[in-house]
Design an enzyme around this catalytic site. Structure first.
Site, PDB file in Angstrom:
ATOM      1  N   LYS A  11       0.857  -1.189   0.000  1.00 14.49           N
ATOM      2  CA  LYS A  11       0.000   0.000   0.000  1.00 14.49           C
ATOM      3  C   LYS A  11       0.892   1.238   0.000  1.00 14.49           C
ATOM      4  O   LYS A  11       2.040   1.214   0.472  1.00 14.49           O
ATOM      5  CB  LYS A  11      -0.960   0.008   1.193  1.00 14.49           C
ATOM      6  N   ASP A 138      -2.366  -0.840  10.636  1.00 20.52           N
ATOM      7  CA  ASP A 138      -2.504  -0.815   9.172  1.00 20.52           C
ATOM      8  C   ASP A 138      -3.251  -2.018   8.610  1.00 20.52           C
ATOM      9  O   ASP A 138      -3.684  -1.990   7.461  1.00 20.52           O
ATOM     10  CB  ASP A 138      -1.113  -0.803   8.511  1.00 20.52           C
TER      11      ASP A 138
END
Length: 281
Positions: A11, A138
């Site tokens: 990401k 996350d």
């Protein structure tokens, strides 16, 4: 035993604002995309008494025995969700560590997605969120990964539409400590992404946004400042931004050709750095 192969995508943060601090944790809001850089994970059901996790590849050095995957498996075992099944997990690491791309977090998220999709575990949506948060902040972003806006209250707004950027991802031969970078943040931004709208991902908006963690990271590591300055000076660069708490710096382009050319120029200038071409997915 059947083996399954899955991809665990990196990401990137296209923008990140630190909006405050509550107890020990900072509140952040962020524009997030996934890119086609990925770790490869092979999952095999095993007859052994313990799970086996093996990391190989260029970025597999110094991964602790207590890692995001081991934490996930321990949680699932403790909750008796795997019905005493054991697995052998092999991870080929293509995503650098301490780069701000969530490599470890996404490994755990990808594995949790796999267990849910294959109906190896049965849990409610809220339970997957709780499990994710036990592993790391996350991880939740990788549960059914998509273009997303993380809001400062912890809510996540996901979008089905995709954005199309070709990107150069550069990383010097050192990583950044997330804990250190956040500990030096001494001012906060006003929230900008609420209400969350897809148009925030357009280049004309992104150009004017920031990553609040850059100020700390670039002061601590002048090499990151050099990288950003160099990439900003290349032709056809739309904008350049650090991902997460670093140390990866990402340059954004509209065309693959411009990105490819920038990558070859970068490699000549910083020949001891890691640098790849990628794209948003």
């Amino acid at each position: 035993m059947n083996s399954f192969k899955i991809k665990s995508y990196a990401k990137i943060n296209l923008a990140l604002n630190v909006t405050g601090k509550k107890s020990k944790l900072h509140n952040i809001e962020s524009l997030i995309s996934f890119i086609d850089l990925h770790d490869s994970i092979t999952i095999t059901e095993s007859n052994t008494k313990q799970h086996k996790i093996n990391f190989i590849g260029r970025f597999s050095k110094n991964i602790s025995k207590i890692n995001t995957i081991s934490k996930l498996l321990k949680i699932l075992d403790n909750k008796k969700l795997l019905n005493n099944k054991k697995f052998e997990i092999k991870v080929i690491k293509h995503i650098p560590q301490k780069a701000g791309m969530g490599g470890g977090s996404m490994n755990a998220a990808s594995l949790l997605n796999f267990f849910i999709e294959k109906k190896l575990i049965k849990i409610k949506k809220n339970d997957s969120k709780k499990i994710s948060n036990e592993i790391g902040s996350d991880v939740i972003l990788g549960i059914k990964p998509s273009l997303a806006i993380l809001l400062s209250n912890g809510d996540i707004k996901k979008f089905k539409n995709k954005i199309k950027f070709h990107i150069l991802v550069a990383k010097p031969n050192f990583g950044c400590s997330t804990k250190y970078i956040y500990s030096k943040v001494d001012s906060f931004s006003k929230p900008q992404f609420n209400p969350p709208k897809q148009k925030l991902f357009e280049a004309k908006y992104l150009k004017n946004l920031d990553n609040d963690l850059e100020k700390v990271a670039l002061n601590k590591y002048p090499e990151l400042k050099r990288i950003k300055s160099y990439l900003n000076g290349l032709p056809n660069t739309l904008f350049v931004r650090m991902s997460g708490s670093g140390s990866s710096i990402v340059a954004y382009f509209h065309s693959k050709k411009a990105c490819k050319k920038a990558c070859s120029q970068y490699k000549r200038k910083f020949n001891n750095h890691w640098c790849i071409e990628s794209k948003t997915i």
